[in-house]
Write a protein that holds these residues in place. Structure first.
Motif, PDB file in Angstrom:
ATOM      1  N   ASP A 281      37.281  31.864  42.678  1.00 38.69           N
ATOM      2  CA  ASP A 281      37.664  31.957  41.265  1.00 38.69           C
ATOM      3  C   ASP A 281      38.242  33.310  40.885  1.00 38.69           C
ATOM      4  O   ASP A 281      38.611  33.519  39.737  1.00 38.69           O
ATOM      5  N   ASP A 282      38.373  34.264  41.840  1.00 36.05           N
ATOM      6  CA  ASP A 282      38.973  35.551  41.490  1.00 36.05           C
ATOM      7  C   ASP A 282      39.907  36.034  42.600  1.00 36.05           C
ATOM      8  O   ASP A 282      39.641  35.845  43.786  1.00 36.05           O
ATOM      9  N   ALA A 283      41.018  36.626  42.174  1.00 40.39           N
ATOM     10  CA  ALA A 283      41.981  37.241  43.101  1.00 40.39           C
ATOM     11  C   ALA A 283      42.335  38.617  42.552  1.00 40.39           C
ATOM     12  O   ALA A 283      42.347  38.823  41.325  1.00 40.39           O
ATOM     13  N   VAL A 284      42.621  39.570  43.458  1.00 44.49           N
ATOM     14  CA  VAL A 284      42.812  40.954  43.020  1.00 44.49           C
ATOM     15  C   VAL A 284      44.057  41.567  43.657  1.00 44.49           C
ATOM     16  O   VAL A 284      44.488  41.181  44.745  1.00 44.49           O
ATOM     17  N   CYS A 285      44.592  42.544  42.945  1.00 40.04           N
ATOM     18  CA  CYS A 285      45.730  43.313  43.462  1.00 40.04           C
ATOM     19  C   CYS A 285      45.709  44.686  42.792  1.00 40.04           C
ATOM     20  O   CYS A 285      45.422  44.788  41.590  1.00 40.04           O
ATOM     21  N   ALA A 286      45.991  45.731  43.561  1.00 38.27           N
ATOM     22  CA  ALA A 286      46.033  47.094  43.012  1.00 38.27           C
ATOM     23  C   ALA A 286      47.300  47.792  43.472  1.00 38.27           C
ATOM     24  O   ALA A 286      47.774  47.572  44.598  1.00 38.27           O
ATOM     25  N   GLN A 287      47.843  48.624  42.592  1.00 36.61           N
ATOM     26  CA  GLN A 287      49.030  49.426  42.930  1.00 36.61           C
ATOM     27  C   GLN A 287      48.910  50.787  42.276  1.00 36.61           C
ATOM     28  O   GLN A 287      48.372  50.906  41.165  1.00 36.61           O
ATOM     29  N   PRO A 288      49.406  51.838  42.966  1.00 39.00           N
ATOM     30  CA  PRO A 288      49.408  53.175  42.332  1.00 39.00           C
ATOM     31  C   PRO A 288      50.290  53.167  41.081  1.00 39.00           C
ATOM     32  O   PRO A 288      51.317  52.495  41.033  1.00 39.00           O
ATOM     33  N   GLN A 289      49.856  53.912  40.067  1.00 42.91           N
ATOM     34  CA  GLN A 289      50.585  53.959  38.796  1.00 42.91           C
ATOM     35  C   GLN A 289      50.520  55.394  38.285  1.00 42.91           C
ATOM     36  O   GLN A 289      49.523  55.801  37.693  1.00 42.91           O
ATOM     37  N   GLY A 290      51.597  56.180  38.530  1.00 41.11           N
ATOM     38  CA  GLY A 290      51.548  57.587  38.144  1.00 41.11           C
ATOM     39  C   GLY A 290      50.470  58.284  38.947  1.00 41.11           C
ATOM     40  O   GLY A 290      50.415  58.173  40.175  1.00 41.11           O
ATOM     41  N   ASP A 291      49.570  59.001  38.250  1.00 41.48           N
ATOM     42  CA  ASP A 291      48.451  59.631  38.964  1.00 41.48           C
ATOM     43  C   ASP A 291      47.206  58.749  38.943  1.00 41.48           C
ATOM     44  O   ASP A 291      46.119  59.174  39.321  1.00 41.48           O
ATOM     45  N   GLY A 292      47.352  57.503  38.474  1.00 43.80           N
ATOM     46  CA  GLY A 292      46.237  56.565  38.431  1.00 43.80           C
ATOM     47  C   GLY A 292      46.571  55.269  39.159  1.00 43.80           C
ATOM     48  O   GLY A 292      47.325  55.263  40.135  1.00 43.80           O
ATOM     49  N   TRP A 293      46.026  54.183  38.633  1.00 42.81           N
ATOM     50  CA  TRP A 293      46.173  52.883  39.289  1.00 42.81           C
ATOM     51  C   TRP A 293      46.389  51.784  38.263  1.00 42.81           C
ATOM     52  O   TRP A 293      45.976  51.901  37.109  1.00 42.81           O
ATOM     53  N   ARG A 294      47.009  50.706  38.718  1.00 45.49           N
ATOM     54  CA  ARG A 294      47.055  49.470  37.936  1.00 45.49           C
ATOM     55  C   ARG A 294      46.314  48.405  38.742  1.00 45.49           C
ATOM     56  O   ARG A 294      46.568  48.227  39.928  1.00 45.49           O
ATOM     57  N   LEU A 295      45.431  47.699  38.075  1.00 44.56           N
ATOM     58  CA  LEU A 295      44.615  46.668  38.728  1.00 44.56           C
ATOM     59  C   LEU A 295      44.820  45.332  38.022  1.00 44.56           C
ATOM     60  O   LEU A 295      44.737  45.249  36.798  1.00 44.56           O
ATOM     61  N   TRP A 296      45.130  44.309  38.829  1.00 41.83           N
ATOM     62  CA  TRP A 296      45.197  42.945  38.312  1.00 41.83           C
ATOM     63  C   TRP A 296      43.991  42.169  38.830  1.00 41.83           C
ATOM     64  O   TRP A 296      43.741  42.153  40.043  1.00 41.83           O
ATOM     65  N   VAL A 297      43.244  41.578  37.916  1.00 38.87           N
ATOM     66  CA  VAL A 297      42.176  40.649  38.297  1.00 38.87           C
ATOM     67  C   VAL A 297      42.539  39.297  37.702  1.00 38.87           C
ATOM     68  O   VAL A 297      42.561  39.127  36.478  1.00 38.87           O
ATOM     69  N   ALA A 298      42.894  38.364  38.574  1.00 39.19           N
ATOM     70  CA  ALA A 298      43.294  37.018  38.148  1.00 39.19           C
ATOM     71  C   ALA A 298      42.119  36.065  38.349  1.00 39.19           C
ATOM     72  O   ALA A 298      41.563  35.986  39.447  1.00 39.19           O
ATOM     73  N   ILE A 299      41.760  35.362  37.288  1.00 41.78           N
ATOM     74  CA  ILE A 299      40.605  34.464  37.307  1.00 41.78           C
ATOM     75  C   ILE A 299      41.070  33.036  37.028  1.00 41.78           C
ATOM     76  O   ILE A 299      41.893  32.807  36.144  1.00 41.78           O
ATOM     77  N   ALA A 300      40.523  32.091  37.773  1.00 43.55           N
ATOM     78  CA  ALA A 300      40.899  30.685  37.610  1.00 43.55           C
ATOM     79  C   ALA A 300      40.818  30.270  36.142  1.00 43.55           C
ATOM     80  O   ALA A 300      39.819  30.533  35.464  1.00 43.55           O
ATOM     81  N   ASP A 301      41.872  29.615  35.642  1.00 40.43           N
ATOM     82  CA  ASP A 301      41.919  29.186  34.240  1.00 40.43           C
ATOM     83  C   ASP A 301      41.223  27.839  34.089  1.00 40.43           C
ATOM     84  O   ASP A 301      41.851  26.791  33.904  1.00 40.43           O
ATOM     85  N   VAL A 302      39.917  27.868  34.159  1.00 38.36           N
ATOM     86  CA  VAL A 302      39.104  26.649  34.040  1.00 38.36           C
ATOM     87  C   VAL A 302      39.252  26.048  32.645  1.00 38.36           C
ATOM     88  O   VAL A 302      39.228  24.826  32.475  1.00 38.36           O
ATOM     89  N   SER A 303      39.432  26.898  31.630  1.00 35.52           N
ATOM     90  CA  SER A 303      39.484  26.416  30.244  1.00 35.52           C
ATOM     91  C   SER A 303      40.671  25.485  29.992  1.00 35.52           C
ATOM     92  O   SER A 303      40.652  24.698  29.039  1.00 35.52           O
ATOM     93  N   TYR A 304      41.711  25.566  30.831  1.00 31.39           N
ATOM     94  CA  TYR A 304      42.857  24.658  30.663  1.00 31.39           C
ATOM     95  C   TYR A 304      42.451  23.224  31.004  1.00 31.39           C
ATOM     96  O   TYR A 304      42.912  22.272  30.368  1.00 31.39           O
ATOM     97  N   TYR A 305      41.586  23.062  31.992  1.00 33.55           N
ATOM     98  CA  TYR A 305      41.189  21.736  32.455  1.00 33.55           C
ATOM     99  C   TYR A 305      39.927  21.223  31.753  1.00 33.55           C
ATOM    100  O   TYR A 305      39.789  20.026  31.514  1.00 33.55           O
TER     101      TYR A 305
END
Length: 784
Positions: A281-305
């Protein structure tokens, strides 16, 4: 004219004539100085129609069942609070007595044996306080059962002298249930069955029941799970309406669902889960962003179903969460969703809700946004594989070359999040977990320790960050309508007990009566290298309150966070689904309607209170059920090791003996006080130790011991141990009696004293044998 019961749910009965509401009836009873009769109520409300009389009788009976009114021996209706009656639930005890846990909170009331004859564990009752017993416990008298326990009873079917009985597996139900011959459903002697109670117990008769299902033989593989599911009333059958709703779903994402969603299919999102996980139910991705980071946390959209108030939603709410047993799961959602459409399987399109976060070089959350998206997982990884990749495994690094950049970035982000966690002094546990290894016959082959690796903590930190950002979003919108995950500071009584425990080990904790997470973290640092560190961590956990779900934010003490909510697991936790709906409702309010925001829902405050209590209950229910199965499996495993010797640590001290936790297996067994060196032992509850009156030998929490498995009782899930040797946590043997006698001369006792001691010992041994024969625990002598 039709009037609906004002205090009832939407499906409450309707009456064909006008009758007083519950509020009106309560006001009428309250206005009187003494209980009011039915005839007086009829006269007061001027009810002339016979149908009105019938309707009001039904309503009054319903109010009796709910504990709002009491029907007295004088045939009148009175208020429980004016009769000093307390409404609560019966908690049975294996020794025949019980307790009543008040609905309104406060101390439990002790219910003696003779008051337990006509009630069952789980009954809702009205109890009258009766003073205190000889041990100082507040005693109660059961006045009335207002709501019999719900659910069937699981037990073993026995036939003796042509009389069939079922002995409940739940030791809190002390009454055996009589089964008429024609109600046995073909059960055979010794089998496990499910029973429905058809006649309640009374002072003079046992309960009578009918066998509704024969589960099978006592030792059949998987029987322990069948018993736990039924004993804890865990819903495990889907309603016919759910099966009908599932037929509407295909195997792929419907085309209309893509509209209005951000396309993240090219973003190298990956899932990292356990080796045997099936729902992602979770997937992740990180990338450098300036002197910090950007983090994506994608969670299954159960509420649609799973839309609000559908059959799927109602069944999911009833379950509250998935329940995980060894090699078996009772899912919150049907497999078609949990392992199919909602699972973020690799290389297929999936709907998701995304938390996109900017994190500074110091690990601080600086910005976040949420949106519905469509994604495609670029790899399904396990914790074991990720740990090996980060350690430099060349083959795995080559196999997952296409996502290596993301893995390295996640590891880099983790390092700063870990540092930030340490700086805010979140309490970090490194507890030992175990897993059962089964053979082809589903019998336990071994119990192996499982330790977390760096991949576990990478995902944990990413999920914490997503949960924090979600909680801040909800906190910023007062009408968002969602549940926080709250963990309040330790209660005073538990804190005091923990400080006493630490004091016995020579450990101090700062913070006074109001310690912070930092104070707890410092304790863990002090004990990190000690051989009894795991036990100290366990005692620390016991000193804390349980985390619960609540619409009111009280922060999370253990994580040292001001805001925290559960967003990351809507496949297996209902509060997460509630939160997703609330986020969609906020987005819908800000952006307007969109197909991507289908499933949005704003919960009213009163419903959130009920949801928080219900979801906290289902979580505890799941924990209790899984703990019961673990205990049963450990006992089954230890049956094959009777006579074997192991090392362990004293994990609990009681007035009847020592509980020892066997090393590397997390199995607890009892060294009964009657199996200790021949002496009288005093129990010191404050210092958690037993001390011999004559030998002055001391057994305390944390002592390293060597034990032999003496016997195993599978029905009661008990393991009896024999103590072979003991030493202190520092590795020094306890001082033998001979050495102490030299250092501290003891006055020679008189012949009369010796004779009295001998008599007392003989009497003590007789009591111990008699207690063992009856299956009870003799009490330790305690003169403290």
């Amino acid at each position: 004219m039709t009037q609906k019961d004002n205090n009832s749910a939407a499906d409450a009965p309707e009456y064909e004539v006008e009758i007083p509401s519950r509020e009106q009836l309560l006001d009428a009873v309250e206005a009187r100085l003494k209980p009011i009769s039915f005839e007086e109520l009829v006269e007061k409300f001027n009810l002339t129609d016979e149908r009105q009389h019938i309707g009001m009788k039904r309503r009054l009976r319903a109010m009796e069942r709910d504990g709002q009114l009491i029907y007295t021996k004088a045939n009148a209706y009175g208020l429980p609070e004016r009769m000093s009656l307390i409404k609560g639930r019966i908690i049975g005890h294996r020794d025949g007595f019980g307790f009543c846990r008040p609905d309104e909170g406060g101390s439990d009331l002790f219910i003696p044996h003779h008051q337990m004859y006509n009630v069952l564990h789980g009954d809702k009752v009205l109890v009258q306080q009766q003073g205190t017993d000889s041990k100082g416990r507040i005693e109660g008298r059961v006045v009335r059962v207002i709501e019999p326990r719900q659910g069937d009873i699981v037990g073993r079917y026995f036939v003796e002298h042509n009389i069939a009985t079922v002995v409940p597996d739940d030791s809190r139900i002390c009454q055996d249930i009589l089964i008429p011959e024609e109600q046995s459903a073909g059960a055979r002697h010794g089998q496990i069955v499910v029973v429905e109670v058809t006649k309640r117990p009374s002072r003079r008769s046992s309960p009578i029941g009918t066998v509704t299902k024969v589960l099978g033989e006592h030792m059949a593989p998987g029987m322990e799970i069948e018993i736990a599911i039924r004993e804890h009333d865990i819903p495990n059958q889907w309603s016919p309406a759910v099966e009908k709703e599932l037929a509407r779903f295909g195997e792929t994402v419907p085309p209309e669902a893509y509209e209005g969603r951000t396309d993240l299919r090219e973003l190298p999102l990956i899932t990292i889960d356990g080796d045997d996980s099936r729902d992602f139910d979770d997937a992740v991705c990180a990338q450098p962003q300036g002197d910090g980071w950007r983090l994506w946390v994608a969670i299954a959209d159960v509420s649609y179903y799973v839309r609000p108030n559908t059959a799927l939603d109602k069944d999911a709410l009833e379950r509250g969460n998935s329940v995980y047993f060894p090699n078996f799961v009772v899912p919150m959602l049907p497999e078609k969703l949990s392992n199919g459409l909602c699972s973020l399987n690799p290389d297929v399109d999936r709907l998701c809700m995304v938390a996109e976060m900017d994190i500074s070089a110091k690990g601080k959350l600086t910005h976040s946004k949420f949106y519905p998206a469509v994604m495609k997982s670029h790899a399904r990884l396990t914790y074991t594989k990720v740990a090996a990749i980060l350690e430099g495994d060349p083959k795995l690094r080559k196999d997952y070359d296409h996502v290596m950049g993301n893995i390295e970035h996640l590891h880099g982000l983790f390092k700063i999040l870990k540092k930030a966690r340490q700086q805010r002094a979140a309490i970090e546990f490194e507890t030992l977990e175990t897993r059962f290894i089964f053979n082809a016959q589903r019998k336990i082959e071994s119990i192996e320790p499982v330790r977390r690796n760096v991949a576990h903590t990478i995902i944990e930190e990413c999920m914490i960050m997503a949960n924090v950002s979600t909680a801040r979003l909800i906190e910023a919108h007062e009408q968002a309508g969602a549940l926080f995950r709250i963990h309040e500071p330790p209660a005073a009584e538990r804190l005091s007990a923990f400080r006493s425990f630490l004091g016995e080990l020579g450990i101090t904790m700062t913070g006074g009566d109001d310690p912070s997470p930092h104070d707890y973290s410092e304790v863990l640092k002090q004990v990190a290298e000690r051989p009894d560190a795991e036990l100290i961590q366990t005692m620390l956990l016991r000193s804390m309150q349980q985390a619960v779900y609540s619409p009111d934010n009280a922060g999370h003490f253990g994580l040292a966070l001001d805001e925290y909510a559960h967003f990351t697991s809507p496949i297996r936790r209902y509060p997460d689904l509630v939160l997703h709906r609330a986020i969609k409702a906020l987005l819908k309010k800000q952006q307007g309607p969109s197909p991507a925001l289908e499933g949005a829902w704003m919960y009213p405050d009163e419903q959130l209170d009920e949801l928080g209590a219900h979801c906290s209950m289902t979580e505890r229910r799941a924990d209790d059920a899984t703990r019961q199965v673990d205990e049963w499996l450990k006992c089954e495993y230890m049956r094959d090791h009777v006579g074997s010797e192991f090392t362990g640590v004293i994990a609990a001290v009681t007035n009847f003996g020592l509980f020892v936790r066997i090393d590397n297996m997390q199995i607890d067994g009892l060294v009964h006080i009657s199996n200790l060196d021949n002496d009288y032992y005093q129990f010191d509850g404050a210092r958690q130790l037993l001390i011999g009156e004559n030998s002055r030998r001391v057994y305390r929490l944390g002592d390293k011991v060597r034990i032999r498995v003496k016997s195993v009782n599978l029905d009661e899930r008990k393991i009896d141990l024999e103590l072979l040797s003991a030493e202190s946590p520092t590795g020094k043997d306890r001082m033998p009696a001979s050495k102490r006698d030299k250092e501290k001369p003891v006055k020679e006792p008189s012949k009369k004293h010796k004779k009295n001691v001998t008599k007392a010992r003989i009497k003590s041994k007789r009591k111990a044998k008699e207690a063992a024969r009856k299956g009870r625990k003799p009490k330790a002598k305690n003169n403290s």
